[in-house]
Write a protein that holds these residues in place. Structure first.
Motif, PDB file in Angstrom:
ATOM      1  N   PRO A 262      30.508  45.524  37.933  1.00 16.69           N
ATOM      2  CA  PRO A 262      31.825  45.462  38.344  1.00 16.69           C
ATOM      3  C   PRO A 262      32.021  46.807  39.416  1.00 16.69           C
ATOM      4  O   PRO A 262      31.342  47.854  38.981  1.00 16.69           O
ATOM      5  CB  PRO A 262      32.912  45.581  37.342  1.00 16.69           C
ATOM      6  N   VAL A 263      33.005  46.843  40.064  1.00 17.61           N
ATOM      7  CA  VAL A 263      33.278  47.773  40.887  1.00 17.61           C
ATOM      8  C   VAL A 263      34.795  48.209  40.879  1.00 17.61           C
ATOM      9  O   VAL A 263      35.543  47.295  40.662  1.00 17.61           O
ATOM     10  CB  VAL A 263      33.106  47.734  42.676  1.00 17.61           C
ATOM     11  N   PHE A 264      35.240  49.500  40.655  1.00 17.95           N
ATOM     12  CA  PHE A 264      36.679  49.891  40.579  1.00 17.95           C
ATOM     13  C   PHE A 264      37.340  49.533  41.854  1.00 17.95           C
ATOM     14  O   PHE A 264      36.834  49.763  42.778  1.00 17.95           O
ATOM     15  CB  PHE A 264      36.645  51.285  40.225  1.00 17.95           C
ATOM     16  N   SER A 304      37.817  37.468  36.907  1.00 16.53           N
ATOM     17  CA  SER A 304      38.963  37.731  37.818  1.00 16.53           C
ATOM     18  C   SER A 304      39.104  39.325  38.095  1.00 16.53           C
ATOM     19  O   SER A 304      39.899  39.955  38.942  1.00 16.53           O
ATOM     20  CB  SER A 304      40.389  37.340  37.435  1.00 16.53           C
ATOM     21  N   GLY A 305      38.230  40.105  37.344  1.00 20.96           N
ATOM     22  CA  GLY A 305      38.289  41.622  37.538  1.00 20.96           C
ATOM     23  C   GLY A 305      39.312  42.284  36.605  1.00 20.96           C
ATOM     24  O   GLY A 305      39.616  43.410  36.642  1.00 20.96           O
ATOM     25  N   LYS A 334      36.675  44.752  41.091  1.00 17.14           N
ATOM     26  CA  LYS A 334      35.823  43.691  41.664  1.00 17.14           C
ATOM     27  C   LYS A 334      34.637  43.334  40.580  1.00 17.14           C
ATOM     28  O   LYS A 334      34.021  44.057  40.228  1.00 17.14           O
ATOM     29  CB  LYS A 334      35.130  44.128  42.892  1.00 17.14           C
ATOM     30  N   PRO A 335      34.841  41.956  40.046  1.00 21.19           N
ATOM     31  CA  PRO A 335      34.097  41.511  39.018  1.00 21.19           C
ATOM     32  C   PRO A 335      32.636  41.654  39.420  1.00 21.19           C
ATOM     33  O   PRO A 335      32.188  41.554  40.783  1.00 21.19           O
ATOM     34  CB  PRO A 335      34.571  39.913  38.768  1.00 21.19           C
ATOM     35  N   PRO A 342      31.268  34.769  40.085  1.00 16.90           N
ATOM     36  CA  PRO A 342      31.814  36.095  39.362  1.00 16.90           C
ATOM     37  C   PRO A 342      31.366  35.847  37.865  1.00 16.90           C
ATOM     38  O   PRO A 342      31.436  34.564  37.401  1.00 16.90           O
ATOM     39  CB  PRO A 342      33.306  35.940  39.542  1.00 16.90           C
ATOM     40  N   PHE A 343      31.189  36.941  37.223  1.00 18.06           N
ATOM     41  CA  PHE A 343      30.680  36.879  35.828  1.00 18.06           C
ATOM     42  C   PHE A 343      31.325  38.086  35.221  1.00 18.06           C
ATOM     43  O   PHE A 343      31.678  39.019  35.536  1.00 18.06           O
ATOM     44  CB  PHE A 343      29.350  37.051  35.795  1.00 18.06           C
TER      45      PHE A 343
END
Length: 391
Positions: A262-264, A304-305, A334-335, A342-343
């Motif tokens: 994931p990304v912040f 969904s992040g 960002k998931p 998306p996971f």
């Protein structure tokens, strides 16, 4: 000339947030041939185990590390590192007790080659698992730093220090902390063979290496003669004055094979005290004592992040786990993705609460996580409760 060891700065604690180094696919067949030619060679089995690790073939990697332990145990460091790598495999496959057993056997080996005992101590005391790290090939070992302690060694003295740049990803996330490096100060005063020993992540490790490569020192000396000397260096990353008393000082994502991390996307730290009314008295006590509260959380970043399934792994006091969750549950990511889908990805973060501005490395501050008063939940030696494949 032999490389000598001298500690310039000793730092006792850090967190992990990066992955395995460059894959070994180009040498895979060579390692298989070496094993076929000498089935009792611990070194050959160890290298093949590393190659399988790079492919995330943990079953075959574990088999090779076991064969390494049953071989001639040459080079000597293959024993301690085979136990450590088996421990890492058991940890990420959810076999907690077997992971702890391997790390304990590595501890009993009493071999500190390539920083082995730091990894052992951090795992057994604080559940920190380092990323898989490829050790130097035999033909390169003579040119790399070695751990030797001799009288008559004069440590290098820093002359020129340039500050590292903050990565945008780390700045957005509010990540602060210390990257711990080993480097050899050559006879011309430059830093060579720079290696990350305790990473911080989000691009800060590379920035630390880049900064240190420009530093200049007085050459070290051995028996009155200039000599290359190995030193430990801590590169601090602080964000200066902040409105919040909360600091994130460690982050790690644990995606499954083929899934991106994931990304912040949105990170918000509460201004002021940043705690609920029920925690005010505890906050005042921490503040009066001039100390920091410390927390380690695990959670999942869902499709969904959104961070969900929080668990307080460790906390200097139980109430700080509740407060940290109240902060992090508002963050968004960002998931992680696999093939565009998306996971959910497990994550671990370390946070401290105290002064708004960090003026010293949080590594000492975070010793609260291993202190006798730390709140440790049962079955604490695996990093998350995610079910994973066993073998």
């Amino acid at each position: 000339m032999e490389v000598l060891s001298s500690v310039l700065k000793v730092i006792p604690f850090a967190f992990v947030a990066v992955g395995f180094s460059q894959p070994l696919t180009d040498q895979f067949q060579k390692y298989k041939d070496d094993v076929a030619a000498n089935p009792t060679s611990s070194g050959a089995h160890f290298r093949l185990g590393e190659a399988y690790q790079a492919q995330r073939n943990f079953q075959s990697a574990a088999n090779e590390f076991r064969e390494s332990l049953n071989g001639d145990l040459m080079p000597k460091w293959t024993e301690v590192w085979a136990h450590i790598n088996l421990g890492k495999i058991f940890d990420i496959t959810g076999q907690c007790s077997r992971a702890v057993n391997e790390y304990n056997m590595a501890l009993r080996a009493k071999d500190d080659a390539f920083g082995a005992q730091v990894e052992v101590e951090d795992y057994l005391n604080a559940k920190i698992i380092r990323p898989f790290t490829r050790l130097p090939d035999a033909e390169d070992e003579g040119a790399l730093p070695v751990s030797v302690h001799r009288s008559g060694v004069i440590s290098p003295i820093m002359l020129v220090k340039t500050e590292p740049e903050y990565s945008e990803a780390a700045r957005l996330a509010g990540l602060e902390g210390t990257v711990v490096l080993k480097a050899v100060v050559a006879e011309d005063g430059s830093a060579k063979q720079i290696r990350v020993i305790r990473p911080l992540g989000l691009g800060l490790d590379d920035n630390a290496v880049e900064a240190v490569s420009t530093w200049r020192f007085t050459p070290g000396r051995f028996q009155a003669h200039p000599a290359p000397v190995e030193i430990d260096l801590g590169v601090d990353f602080f964000l200066g004055s902040r409105e919040s008393r909360w600091h994130m000082v460690g982050v790690a994502f644990h995606p499954s094979e083929g899934v991106s991390a994931p990304v912040f996307a949105h990170v918000e730290y509460p201004a002021g005290a940043g705690v609920a009314r029920s925690a005010i008295d505890d906050a005042r006590l921490v503040n009066v004592m001039g100390r920091f509260a410390a927390v380690r959380l695990t959670f999942d970043v869902d499709e969904s992040g959104v961070p969900i399934h929080f668990r307080v792994e460790r906390a200097s006091e139980a109430i700080w786990g509740i407060e940290a969750i109240a902060v992090v549950e508002k963050w968004r990511f960002k998931p992680g993705e696999r093939s565009g889908m998306p996971f959910s990805v497990p994550a671990t973060i370390d946070m401290i609460w105290g002064e708004r501005k960090l003026t010293e490395s949080p590594l000492k501050i975070l010793e609260a996580l291993t202190g006798s008063d730390a709140q440790v939940p049962p079955d604490n030696m695996c990093r998350s409760t995610t079910t994973t494949q066993r073998f």
